[in-house]
Design a protein around this motif. Structure first.
Motif: not given
Length: 595
Positions: A199-203, A262, A308, A311-312, A315, A357-358
């Protein structure tokens, strides 16, 4: 395509896989000298700290041999039994494997286990004898062990050292000469196997794949076979130390795809990518479903963090496909997740990665395995959580999972190891001397007994020499009971456990004593009880913190003191009814380390 070689590195823990991978990258000039460091491919802080590989890592190397240029796709795999799922995924994407054996330690349990995985997929095996530069190395003896195991020619074993770089050029030559080139039809419809994702935050989600047939082009529309979702391949490319974009990735190659996905559920490891315009009608086979061995509840410390945490976990599941979870709730801890892990180390790593990481602080409940319970009406239920067990009067019998375990050890530790296995309800099946000093002991035992501390104890009594591997053999009937821990007669569902009838009293007593040490004292008395059904089998009491109310009464009639004490007693009683006992996180963890 004839110049592509796909291979992975398999071995037992600490036999030098990552160090050897570093040397391969160095000799093929894939990584600049300034970027090279110990365990170059291990990019997680956790991996560096513990010196273990947790994730498989893919990287492409270019190699000149006899005037021709070859492309070598390497996947470095973990060695610990808990991460064997990573190994099975790497093996499904390759045609060959380097089997690395430590020249000082010889063949160990995980070596054999990973070798069988590779042989099932018909991989070409290249045996490598690593760490020959160590003073304690025994190359001749270990070579004989490899010949016995593989039935190969003694000259085909390559002696090498990942530390000094001796023999690494010979390994590269053997990869080119012995491992077959990938087979596939470049003109057939696209068939690519997803063997990993990150998982990449931007892509969004980046999927790693290996193409078996066809070609994938940048910008074309692709379809994920199992989920049926369609995307545009915004960027495709190959995996060097950093991702390198390409216009096309061809048959037999390993690459990555970014398509702006996403949601975690839309990418499944083991899925097949195919072309939208010219789709294949058959998915690639060769992936086993992950079977969790250990179950535990993971709960957020604050109930507001539940979404939260979800979601973690989503990912994290992308990065670690062997994590399985579903929502559950507990009276003591609120909303959380029931998670399936491949073992205790896996559980520990997941918990630590959530925190690092989260930034999620979580509470983990007592781990357990899954059982089958058959009621008197003949209904078969799967029980993953002791609190799901029906009323004892309605249970006909309970079945628990059994495993076939192999321990390879030095001969001098046989006695204590057999004693440990017997204490865990193990049945010795076989004992074979591999050499004069190394023994393989095979036994059957309940999976629930090895969940907590079996592996740690095994390492302790064998001074770290014994190696351990296991596989499931099915379910058997056992006399199991559910033991509850009660605080002021309220059961704490997070501390319930399913245990064998013979051990219930002893464990109940120990748990009560341990909780008495760990729970902070309150203004009222706390009764800690262990119970099976309605029967209390052990009890400890935490005395109340008391203020000396009679201090101001000196002299005078005794009835004045009695009156004050009675008043205090009533107050304590009322407080106990409304009082709530908080259980600290270390109490949940201490239950695991009772011995």
């Amino acid at each position: 395509m004839k110049n592509i070689r796909n291979f992975c590195i398999i071995a037992h823990i600490d036999h030098g896989k990552s160090t050897l991978a570093d040397r391969l990258l160095q000799i093929t000039n894939t990584v600049d000298a300034r970027d090279l460091q110990a365990q170059t491919l291990d990019d997680m802080d956790l991996e560096r700290e513990r010196g273990i590989t947790i994730k498989s890592h893919a990287i492409q190397m270019d190699y000149q041999y006899q005037g021709e240029k070859y492309t070598l796709n390497l996947i470095d795999t973990p060695g610990h039994v808990d991460f064997s799922y990573e190994v099975s995924r790497a093996i499904a994407s390759c045609e060959g494997a380097l089997l690395i054996v430590d020249a000082s330690q010889g063949i160990e349990a995980q070596t054999i286990s990973n070798l069988y995985l590779a042989l099932e997929h018909n991989l070409e095996i290249i045996p490598v004898l690593n760490k020959i530069d160590l003073p304690g190395a025994n190359p001749e003896e270990v070579k004989d062990q490899i010949v016995d195991l593989l039935g190969c020619d003694i000259d085909s074993i390559i002696p090498a050292s990942g530390k000094t770089g001796v023999g690494v050029d010979k390994i590269l030559e053997a990869i080119v000469e012995r491992i077959p080139a990938p087979v596939g039809d470049p003109n057939a419809p696209l068939q690519a196997l997803i063997f990993d994702s990150v998982y990449n935050n931007y892509r969004g989600i980046i999927a790693y794949f290996r193409i078996f047939n066809g070609t994938i082009k940048s910008g074309e529309k692709v379809k994920f076979f199992n989920t049926g979702k369609e995307y545009f391949a915004d960027e495709i490319g190959i995996l060097k130390l950093k991702q390198q974009p390409r216009d096309q990735v061809h048959t037999g190659d390993v690459g990555y795809i970014i398509s702006g996905i996403k949601f975690a559920k839309e990418v499944q490891v083991g899925d097949t990518i195919t072309s939208f315009e010219n789709p294949t009608h058959q998915a690639i086979q060769g992936f086993e479903e992950v079977k969790p061995m250990v179950f535990a509840g993971i709960y957020p410390v604050d109930t507001e963090d539940y979404e939260e945490l979800r979601d973690s976990m989503d990912k994290l599941q992308l990065n670690d496909a062997s994590l399985v979870f579903e929502p559950e709730s507990s009276a003591a801890l609120g909303f959380g997740f029931r998670c399936g892990f491949l073992g205790m180390l896996h559980m520990e790593i997941i918990q630590e990665r959530l925190e690092r990481e989260f930034d999620m602080t979580v509470i983990t409940t007592v781990p357990n395995v899954s059982y089958f319970c058959t009621t008197t009406k003949g209904v078969k239920l799967t029980v993953n959580n002791p609190s799901d067990l029906p009323d004892p009067s309605t249970i006909d019998f309970i079945e628990e999972p059994y495993i076939n375990a192999q321990v390879i050890t030095k001969a001098e530790y046989i006695g204590p190891i057999i004693e440990l296995c017997m204490s865990k309800r193990g049945i010795i099946k076989n004992q074979v001397y591999l050499t004069t000093n190394r023994v393989e002991i095979t036994f059957e035992m309940p999976l629930g007994e090895i969940v907590f501390d079996f592996y740690d104890k095994l390492k302790t009594i064998s001074r770290g020499y014994a190696s351990f591997d296991y596989h499931m053999i099915g379910y058997r009937q056992s006399k199991l009971v559910r033991m509850d821990i009660r605080l002021n007669s309220d059961p704490v569902d997070a501390l319930s456990s399913l245990i064998h009838q013979d051990k219930a009293y002893e464990l109940g007593k120990k748990m009560c004593e341990k909780l008495r040490e760990l729970l902070p004292r309150q203004q009222f008395e706390i009764a800690i009880q262990a119970s099976i059904g309605a029967k209390i089998i052990a009890r400890e009491t935490i005395k109340a913190l008391r203020k000396d109310v009679t201090a101001k009464c000196y002299g005078g009639d005794i009835s004045r003191k009695r009156k004050l004490l009675e008043k205090q007693k009533k107050g304590k009683k009322r407080m106990r009814q409304v009082g709530n006992v908080e259980i600290p996180q270390n109490a949940f963890l201490a239950v695991l380390k009772l011995d």
